[in-house]
Design an enzyme around this catalytic site. Structure first.
Site, PDB file in Angstrom:
ATOM      1  N   ALA A  29      47.982  43.421  44.861  1.00 44.43           N
ATOM      2  CA  ALA A  29      46.715  43.907  44.309  1.00 44.43           C
ATOM      3  C   ALA A  29      46.570  43.452  42.861  1.00 44.43           C
ATOM      4  CB  ALA A  29      46.656  45.424  44.412  1.00 44.43           C
ATOM      5  N   ASN A  30      45.574  43.968  42.176  1.00 44.43           N
ATOM      6  CA  ASN A  30      45.407  43.679  40.746  1.00 44.43           C
ATOM      7  C   ASN A  30      44.918  44.938  40.035  1.00 44.43           C
ATOM      8  OD1 ASN A  30      42.386  43.674  40.617  1.00 44.43           O
ATOM      9  ND2 ASN A  30      42.674  42.025  42.113  1.00 44.43           N
ATOM     10  N   ARG A  31      44.736  44.862  38.734  1.00 42.70           N
ATOM     11  CA  ARG A  31      44.481  46.054  37.923  1.00 42.70           C
ATOM     12  C   ARG A  31      43.010  46.458  37.842  1.00 42.70           C
ATOM     13  NH1 ARG A  31      49.128  47.450  35.544  1.00 42.70           N
ATOM     14  NH2 ARG A  31      50.651  45.779  35.174  1.00 42.70           N
ATOM     15  N   SER A  32      42.143  45.857  38.638  1.00 44.66           N
ATOM     16  CA  SER A  32      40.731  46.251  38.598  1.00 44.66           C
ATOM     17  C   SER A  32      40.566  47.718  38.982  1.00 44.66           C
ATOM     18  CB  SER A  32      39.928  45.380  39.572  1.00 44.66           C
ATOM     19  OG  SER A  32      38.624  45.896  39.713  1.00 44.66           O
ATOM     20  N   ALA A  95      37.236  42.013  41.607  1.00 44.32           N
ATOM     21  CA  ALA A  95      38.378  41.173  41.261  1.00 44.32           C
ATOM     22  C   ALA A  95      39.079  40.836  42.584  1.00 44.32           C
ATOM     23  CB  ALA A  95      39.317  41.910  40.317  1.00 44.32           C
TER      24      ALA A  95
END
Ligand code: C5P
Length: 217
Positions: A29-32, A95
């Site tokens: 995943a990512n930090r969005s 994102a």
């Protein structure tokens, strides 16, 4: 802008991260946080637009008056965007993970006891924005976002061309933007760059919604 200026318009917004499964219990995943995209969806709905918000996993409540479609992966997001067309405007704030794991294991991957970690092989996800830019159902106003940590405007200018977008809203995410409540943006259009002062994400959303309404008249 007054309430109702976007009445009759269908606007598609993507928001949040995507989760790309590794196995049934793990993902990339990512930090969005989804905050900026949700705020934009809400601001557009307040101006009267019919808003479809295609959202990755965020934990945020759906903004009032917005039709939210929940997805997890980039491929699901691409399919949900497709299903929501046609739209007058698309604002692609998500994102989206650039890569997914090419083999999504059916069962939880176990440590093998010998200390050898599993090798993850990645494949590229579809570029949803670029796909819309080249589509015969391309929205009349197609807006992408660009999260950059350096050369923010230069990268956004190139991205606008490459993805066939009308505007790229560039933000510098090297600080506390991801997950935070404020944002500093530059809007790259065919005609140049508009740089806004650092503002709360809700104010960025309201001003962007008003800017979109102006563009459509
Ligand atoms: O190339 P980059 O990921 O920086 O581009 C960001 C923009 O492209 C955002 O508007 C994002 O929502 C969109 N995007 C997309 N599908 C992808 C990757 C990015 O729609 N697979």
């Amino acid at each position: 802008s007054e309430a109702g200026v976007l009445t009759g318009k269908h606007i598609l917004v993507t928001a949040g991260p995507t989760h790309e499964p590794i196995d049934p219990v793990r993902y990339i995943a990512n930090r969005s946080s989804g905050k900026q995209g949700y705020a934009i969806a809400e601001a557009l709905a307040k101006l009267g637009a019919r808003v479809t918000l295609v959202s990755g996993p965020t934990g945020l409540p759906a903004p009032a008056g917005v039709n939210r479609v929940d997805v997890e992966t980039a491929r699901q997001m691409a399919a949900a965007v497709d299903a929501a067309l046609p739209a007058d405007v698309a604002v692609m704030v998500a994102a989206v993970a650039d890569w997914r794991v090419d083999t999504n294991a059916d069962q939880k991957i176990k440590k093998d006891g010998a200390g050898a970690p599993p090798a993850l092989s990645l494949v590229e996800n579809p570029d949803i924005l670029a796909g819309l830019g080249a589509s015969d159902q391309r929205p009349r106003l197609l807006i992408g976002f660009a999260a950059e940590t350096e050369k923010v405007v230069d990268h956004a200018v190139a991205k606008r061309e490459r993805k066939g977008a009308d505007w790229i809203v560039a933000n510098d995410v090297s600080g506390d933007v991801m997950g935070g409540d404020a944002n500093t943006i530059h809007i790259v259009t065919r005609d140049g760059v508009e740089s806004w002062e650092r503002l709360p994400k809700a104010d960025v959303a309201r001003r962007l919604a008003a800017r979109i309404a102006d563009e459509l008249v």
